[in-house]
Design a protein around this motif. Sequence first.
Motif, PDB file in Angstrom:
ATOM      1  N   GLY B 221       1.077  -1.203  -0.216  1.00 19.81           N
ATOM      2  CA  GLY B 221       0.105  -0.304   0.379  1.00 19.81           C
ATOM      3  C   GLY B 221       1.153   1.312   0.084  1.00 19.81           C
ATOM      4  O   GLY B 221       0.204   2.286  -0.799  1.00 19.81           O
ATOM      5  N   VAL B 222       1.670   1.879   0.760  1.00 12.74           N
ATOM      6  CA  VAL B 222       2.853   2.821   0.706  1.00 12.74           C
ATOM      7  C   VAL B 222       2.990   2.544  -0.478  1.00 12.74           C
ATOM      8  O   VAL B 222       3.913   3.953  -0.653  1.00 12.74           O
ATOM      9  N   VAL B 223       3.673   1.765  -1.405  1.00 10.40           N
ATOM     10  CA  VAL B 223       4.549   2.322  -2.924  1.00 10.40           C
ATOM     11  C   VAL B 223       3.839   2.812  -3.560  1.00 10.40           C
ATOM     12  O   VAL B 223       4.238   3.670  -4.787  1.00 10.40           O
ATOM     13  N   ALA B 224       2.551   2.411  -3.573  1.00  5.86           N
ATOM     14  CA  ALA B 224       1.779   2.996  -5.128  1.00  5.86           C
ATOM     15  C   ALA B 224       1.915   3.882  -5.496  1.00  5.86           C
ATOM     16  O   ALA B 224       2.087   4.322  -6.640  1.00  5.86           O
ATOM     17  N   ARG B 229       8.516   1.208 -10.003  1.00  7.48           N
ATOM     18  CA  ARG B 229       9.167  -0.131 -10.273  1.00  7.48           C
ATOM     19  C   ARG B 229       9.182  -0.802  -9.095  1.00  7.48           C
ATOM     20  O   ARG B 229       9.191  -0.354  -7.669  1.00  7.48           O
ATOM     21  N   ILE B 230       8.321  -1.964  -8.799  1.00  8.51           N
ATOM     22  CA  ILE B 230       8.227  -2.290  -7.779  1.00  8.51           C
ATOM     23  C   ILE B 230       9.325  -4.152  -7.969  1.00  8.51           C
ATOM     24  O   ILE B 230       9.099  -4.427  -9.005  1.00  8.51           O
ATOM     25  N   THR B 243       6.176  -2.772 -13.375  1.00  5.78           N
ATOM     26  CA  THR B 243       6.046  -0.805 -13.275  1.00  5.78           C
ATOM     27  C   THR B 243       5.306  -1.038 -12.237  1.00  5.78           C
ATOM     28  O   THR B 243       4.457  -2.164 -12.089  1.00  5.78           O
ATOM     29  N   VAL B 244       4.811   0.153 -11.149  1.00  6.55           N
ATOM     30  CA  VAL B 244       3.660   0.175 -10.533  1.00  6.55           C
ATOM     31  C   VAL B 244       1.873  -0.307 -10.837  1.00  6.55           C
ATOM     32  O   VAL B 244       1.793  -0.814 -10.414  1.00  6.55           O
TER      33      VAL B 244
END
Lengths: 308, 342
Positions: B221-224, B229-230, B243-244
């Motif tokens: 949830g934090v990264v969106a 990129r993830i 990518t996100v």
Amino acid sequence: MLRYVARRTLYMLLALFVIISVTFFISKALPGTPFADDKLTPQIRKQLYEKYGLDEPILVQYEKYMLNVAQGDLGNSFYFESRPVSQMILQRLPVSMFIGVQAVIFGLVIGMVLGIVAALRHNTLWDTLAVVVAVLGVSVPSFVLGPILQYWLGLKLGWFPIAFFESWIYSVLPSLALSVFVISTVARFIRTEMLEVMGQDYITLAKAKGLSGLAVILKHVLRNALIPLVTVMAPLTIYLITGSLVVEQIFAVPGIGEQFVQSIVVNDYSMILGTTIFFSVLFILALLIQDIMYGIIDPRIRISGAKE
Amino acid sequence: MAMNNDNILEVRDLRISFGTYAGEVQAVRGVSFDLRRRETLAIVGESGSGKSVTAKSLMRLLPEANTIFKGGEAIFDGRDLLKLSEKQMQRVRGPKIAMVFQDPMTSLDPTMKVGNQISESLRKHLGMSRAKARERSVELLKLVGIPNAEERVKQYPHQFSGGMRQRVVIAIALACEPQILIADEPTTALDVTIQAQILDLLRELQEKIGTSVILITHDLGVVASVADRIAVMYAGKIVEMGTVRETFYDPQMPYTWGLLASIPLPTADRSQDLIPIPGSPPDMSDPPKGCPFTARCPYAMRVCPTEFPEYTTFSAEHKAACWLHHPMAPNVEPPARVGGTR
Ligand SMILES: Nc1ncnc2c1ncn2[C@@H]1O[C@H](COP(=O)(O)OP(=O)(O)OP(=O)(O)O)[C@@H](O)[C@H]1O
Ligand SMILES: [Mg+2]
């Protein structure tokens, strides 16, 4: 900060009052008198009692004594021809102080080196060696260690004189005998604290800043590891006092400890009482200084701050 | 080792183990990724998946005593970070790569004024005088949004709240304007409202200074809103990367589905409860031979425990390691909670 010191001083005086009172009554309750010599005629004894006020009711004696102590007068020695107790203590103080302070310096320097080496070379031969020295140091009493030092460094190797006190060189062995306990206490303390501190996040962060290993140790590890060392100050003072009784006896050092032991042997009550008060003051002062230093060094417990 | 010029860091087949009484713990088992200039790469995964070990190995901050470097390289500035000497590494830490740690309560030296803790790296790496470094520390505190900075530099960490301390830690990390900032769960220890502030701050500063960021978190949830990129990590391996958008809208393997299903939705639809992934990660002292997620995977097939799957590529950025993408595997749709509601 000032209010804190004031309050602490008040508590100190209170504690001192209780200690003096208790010591006073205990010494009165002890069997035997300083003038028990059979050669004294009852008349002379009565005169002596009058001279020292021993014929008065105990509460009156107590009141007089306390008033005198409050003015810094510890009375006269019963044994040494009515010389003032405080004067006798002060006369012997420099020698005892010198040996004690020197023992602390020996202890801090050698103990810190041992502790630091042990922590930095954790789980190596150095570490084990330092731990062995530390354990020996706390477990071997000074009345065993003293003669060993006298034999080895004094008689066998002839490096140091083994008794009396005529110049600095005479102070080395007594100080060393006293310092062994300090060495091991300090070494164990530094080692444990450093190992603990080196595992902390803020040390990783200090490294993550790109500081050199030495800078991390000096600026962050040691500083944090040394703080709790302050807490051993009071116990060390006790040790130095009790240790001096034995060590000064063994090395025939003309200090307060040696005098104290003699005064017990000859039932010199005013001397015993006076020296006890002196030792108590010393210890209570050490406690106070310990607390204040702790507050100065460690901002987490700054006296004026969060603790109130 | 020709380096793509868009990349500031290229990590290849990183393998790190630890010697423990229970045997060799294989914390990182062949991790590869690129970090682009000025991007934020999020590394996401459950506790114990090897995120921190990956990060710390790049900074070479793992404990010397029991870390076993098994292999791999991390090319930065044309040099392999993993082969630099300690002296060379000291010039990388701080001015080139900096790090923010998880717990702001324990990250700062309690016995040193925060100003001095910031000044330290300024003086060491930028050769500033005491006075100049002090001045700069005040500026840095202002930059990270600490009010009253002139007063605050003279204070000790215990006089700061958790959120404020993390700002200080960020100020320390950014003091020498590093090219890479590694933030290891920088908000996990903080209140939700403060979390958002710190993330905003990180993003804002990244734009200002132009660093690349590796953001480590176990909370997708934090990264969106922050990451470009993830990389999804599981049991010491990257199992999906993209990518996100791709990772959120088109996740390609069941572990990522599980992570996505366990994010609380902002729209708080009570009828669809959070679904934590059942089971727990494997014991890394004896990792499974095949896909490590097999034991917890509702779609596990016979092949899964036998061999780790090849990466399947879905786009220029998007790849995942899962046997479900083998031509012979059955066609499986992700559960409705994942993707559908978005
Ligand atoms: N110094 C060490 N000695 C032994 N094992 C370690 C050490 N550091 C990490 N590990 C192990 O390596 C594995 C990965 O740890 P790591 O800290 O990278 O996890 P993580 O993904 O960061 O998890 P978290 O979200 O809890 O921070 C874990 O199994 C951990 O127990
Ligand atoms: Mg971690």
